[in-house]
Design a protein around this motif. Structure first.
Motif, short mmCIF file in Angstrom:
data_model
loop_
_atom_site.label_atom_id
_atom_site.label_comp_id
_atom_site.label_asym_id
_atom_site.label_seq_id
_atom_site.Cartn_x
_atom_site.Cartn_y
_atom_site.Cartn_z
N LEU A 36 42.34 -20.60 -11.34
CA LEU A 36 42.63 -21.28 -10.07
C LEU A 36 41.62 -20.87 -9.00
O LEU A 36 41.95 -20.30 -7.97
CB LEU A 36 44.07 -20.96 -9.65
N VAL A 37 40.37 -21.20 -9.28
CA VAL A 37 39.24 -20.92 -8.41
C VAL A 37 38.34 -22.15 -8.44
O VAL A 37 38.14 -22.75 -9.50
CB VAL A 37 38.43 -19.69 -8.88
N CYS A 38 37.82 -22.55 -7.28
CA CYS A 38 36.96 -23.73 -7.24
C CYS A 38 35.86 -23.54 -6.19
O CYS A 38 36.13 -23.07 -5.07
CB CYS A 38 37.79 -24.97 -6.88
N ALA A 39 34.64 -23.87 -6.55
CA ALA A 39 33.53 -23.82 -5.61
C ALA A 39 33.48 -25.13 -4.82
O ALA A 39 33.83 -26.19 -5.34
CB ALA A 39 32.22 -23.60 -6.36
N VAL A 40 33.05 -25.05 -3.55
CA VAL A 40 32.96 -26.24 -2.70
C VAL A 40 31.61 -26.22 -1.99
O VAL A 40 31.19 -25.18 -1.46
CB VAL A 40 34.09 -26.27 -1.64
N LYS A 41 30.95 -27.37 -1.97
CA LYS A 41 29.62 -27.45 -1.36
C LYS A 41 29.44 -28.79 -0.67
O LYS A 41 29.88 -29.82 -1.19
CB LYS A 41 28.54 -27.27 -2.42
N THR A 42 28.80 -28.79 0.47
CA THR A 42 28.45 -30.04 1.15
C THR A 42 27.04 -30.45 0.74
O THR A 42 26.17 -29.61 0.50
CB THR A 42 28.51 -29.88 2.67
N ALA A 68 30.85 -25.86 4.50
CA ALA A 68 32.22 -26.09 4.04
C ALA A 68 33.13 -24.92 4.42
O ALA A 68 34.32 -25.12 4.72
CB ALA A 68 32.24 -26.30 2.53
N PHE A 69 32.59 -23.70 4.41
CA PHE A 69 33.40 -22.52 4.72
C PHE A 69 33.99 -22.61 6.13
O PHE A 69 35.18 -22.31 6.33
CB PHE A 69 32.57 -21.24 4.58
N GLU A 70 33.19 -22.99 7.09
CA GLU A 70 33.67 -23.06 8.47
C GLU A 70 34.87 -23.99 8.60
O GLU A 70 35.87 -23.66 9.26
CB GLU A 70 32.54 -23.53 9.39
N ILE A 71 34.80 -25.13 7.95
CA ILE A 71 35.89 -26.12 8.04
C ILE A 71 37.12 -25.65 7.27
O ILE A 71 38.24 -25.67 7.77
CB ILE A 71 35.41 -27.49 7.51
N VAL A 80 33.57 -28.87 -6.26
CA VAL A 80 33.74 -30.09 -5.49
C VAL A 80 32.58 -30.21 -4.51
O VAL A 80 32.32 -29.29 -3.72
CB VAL A 80 35.08 -30.09 -4.71
N LEU A 81 31.87 -31.32 -4.60
CA LEU A 81 30.79 -31.63 -3.67
C LEU A 81 31.29 -32.68 -2.69
O LEU A 81 31.99 -33.61 -3.09
CB LEU A 81 29.56 -32.17 -4.42
N VAL A 82 30.93 -32.55 -1.43
CA VAL A 82 31.37 -33.54 -0.44
C VAL A 82 30.21 -33.92 0.46
O VAL A 82 29.41 -33.08 0.88
CB VAL A 82 32.56 -32.99 0.41
N HIS A 83 30.08 -35.23 0.68
CA HIS A 83 29.03 -35.73 1.57
C HIS A 83 29.26 -35.18 2.97
O HIS A 83 30.41 -35.11 3.45
CB HIS A 83 29.04 -37.26 1.57
N LYS A 84 28.19 -34.80 3.65
CA LYS A 84 28.30 -34.17 4.96
C LYS A 84 29.08 -35.04 5.96
O LYS A 84 29.78 -34.52 6.84
CB LYS A 84 26.91 -33.87 5.53
N ASP A 85 28.97 -36.38 5.82
CA ASP A 85 29.66 -37.28 6.75
C ASP A 85 31.17 -37.30 6.54
O ASP A 85 31.91 -37.76 7.43
CB ASP A 85 29.11 -38.70 6.63
N GLU A 86 31.64 -36.83 5.37
CA GLU A 86 33.07 -36.82 5.06
C GLU A 86 33.68 -35.44 5.17
O GLU A 86 34.91 -35.30 5.08
CB GLU A 86 33.30 -37.36 3.63
#
Length: 422
Positions: A322-328, A291-294, A261-267
């Motif tokens: 049931l594993v997912c990577a997350v990046k801003t 993303a980790f901090e949040i 999951v990629l998320v725009h920094k503003d969101e």
């Protein structure tokens, strides 16, 4: 197994099928539906043997889910065959036609490929799906499943052959199951030049790589599914969290499940806590620094320990679990670039309320299926209205995306003249 003898039998059957009408093929498939229904209990008992064997071997729950059958899945197989029966027969379809200045008339029509082979892992439903699509498109098929689904596959093939044999026009020799206890069968299939017209690998990255690198016959390449969701700065975060949950959790072992999951920094500040709450600790999140901090803060507040720091190798990896990577990311452009670099050209999605961003994403992401505001789990032949699928092609030649009956057809030109010479 004597691959040469088997393929010669399949070739003979393919020639019979190529000359059959849509009604003849449909009647045979309807008879197969009845036979699968009749042997339902036997198929489920055989599947129980496979599941017990897989559990003892330490297979993960997600992969066991892919292997398992139940009444609902048997119903799905039967309904899928009925959907294919209801579809127009592609064989003989005139794709185009034109008359040349010299009076010659040229037509391009759709014809069967001939003899196909599919090498696949787990998923015993593929046995019925691949047979049905091959049969309806006038092709004979050699099925080479995995040892993990051997009991299930044998029982399904038994039902298919019984159904074909009980139909006056059924061609029971149009489908054969290779003995998966002998790994050398795979090499013989991949080297069956002149005997098999095309081979399709369906499974993990290792299987696909082996087939592509070793095959001396044509390959329709299906791909592993490193799928992405990008949450744009104009996204509805509630919808985004629901779509991410469905894409990851509904069937985590499927190739169309989201892996990053990629998320725009503003969101990020608004969306990521919502995502953590939506997933409720059911998924391990491997997040980059921002993303980790949040996510870690939100998970700790909710008494959950489900967030860890991501390594570079977590991005572009197919977890099938049931594993997912997350990046801003800083922009839509960065998201597109990241997906094209780390994805497998399978299925990717943008969550946005901006039409310009949506169309830009769909145009620039180089994948077989590109979504706007919908789960990647829809990449499926059944969900696309095909009834079933041979697999998801991630290549660009011949077929791309979910492959239905037309994926096993090619074309030829029919030319009518009145004595013209050149």
């Amino acid at each position: 197994m004597d691959i040469t003898a088997v393929c010669k039998g399949l070739r003979k059957s393919s020639k019979i099928l190529a000359g059959q009408t849509a009604k003849q093929k449909n009647d045979a498939l309807a008879s197969v539906c009845k036979a699968i229904e009749k042997r339902r209990k036997e198929i489920l008992k055989a599947n129980e043997k496979d599941i017990k064997k897989a559990a003892l071997a330490g297979m993960s729950e997600a992969l066991i889910e892919r292997l398992s059958l139940d009444d609902k899945k048997i119903d799905g197989i039967i309904n899928g065959i009925r959907t294919v029966i209801a579809q127009l027969d592609p064989i003989g379809e005139e794709i185009s036609g034109w008359k040349m200045p010299n009076g010659i008339y040229i037509r391009q029509i759709r014809v069967p490929i001939g003899v196909a082979a599919i090498i696949y892992e787990s998923r015993p439903n593929v046995t019925a799906d691949a047979f049905c699509l091959a049969y309806k498109s006038g092709n004979a098929i050699l099925l080479r499943g995995s040892s993990s689904a051997l009991f299930s596959n044998k029982e399904i093939i038994r039902a298919i052959k019984e159904g074909l044999s009980s139909c006056p026009d059924g061609v029971s020799g149009a489908v054969e199951l290779a003995d998966c206890s002998d790994r050398s069968d795979v090499d013989r299939i991949l080297n069956a030049v002149g005997l098999i017209d095309v081979v399709l690998p369906r499974g993990g990255e290792g299987l696909i790589k082996t087939v592509v690198e070793k095959a001396k016959i044509p390959v329709i390449q299906t791909g592993s599914g490193v799928c992405h969701i990008y949450v744009d700065k104009t996204a509805d975060n509630v919808i985004a969290a629901r779509i991410a949950e469905n894409s990851k959790i509904q069937r985590p072992g499927a190739c169309n499940a989201v892996e990053t999951v990629l998320v725009h920094k503003d969101e990020a500040d608004e969306f990521l806590p919502l995502l953590e709450r939506q997933l409720a600790g059911r998924v391990q999140l491997r997040a980059d620094g921002r993303a980790f901090e949040i996510l870690h803060s939100e998970a700790k507040k909710n008494g959950r320990d489900c967030v860890i720091k991501a390594d570079d190798k977590d991005f572009g990896f197919e977890f099938l679990d049931l594993v997912c990577a997350v990046k801003t990311v800083d922009s839509l452009e960065e998201a597109v670039s990241f997906i094209n670099e780390h994805g497998t050209k399978h299925s990717d999605c943008i969550i946005t309320n901006d039409l310009v961003s949506a169309r830009k994403f769909q145009q620039q992401v180089d994948s077989a299926c590109v979504y706007v505001n919908a789960s990647t789990r829809f990449t499926d032949g059944g969900e696309f209205g095909f009834g079933m699928e041979l697999g998801i092609s991630t290549q660009k030649l011949h077929a791309r995306g979910p492959m239905g009956i037309r994926a096993l057809t090619t074309t030829k030109f029919l030319i009518d003249g009145e004595g013209q010479i050149r």
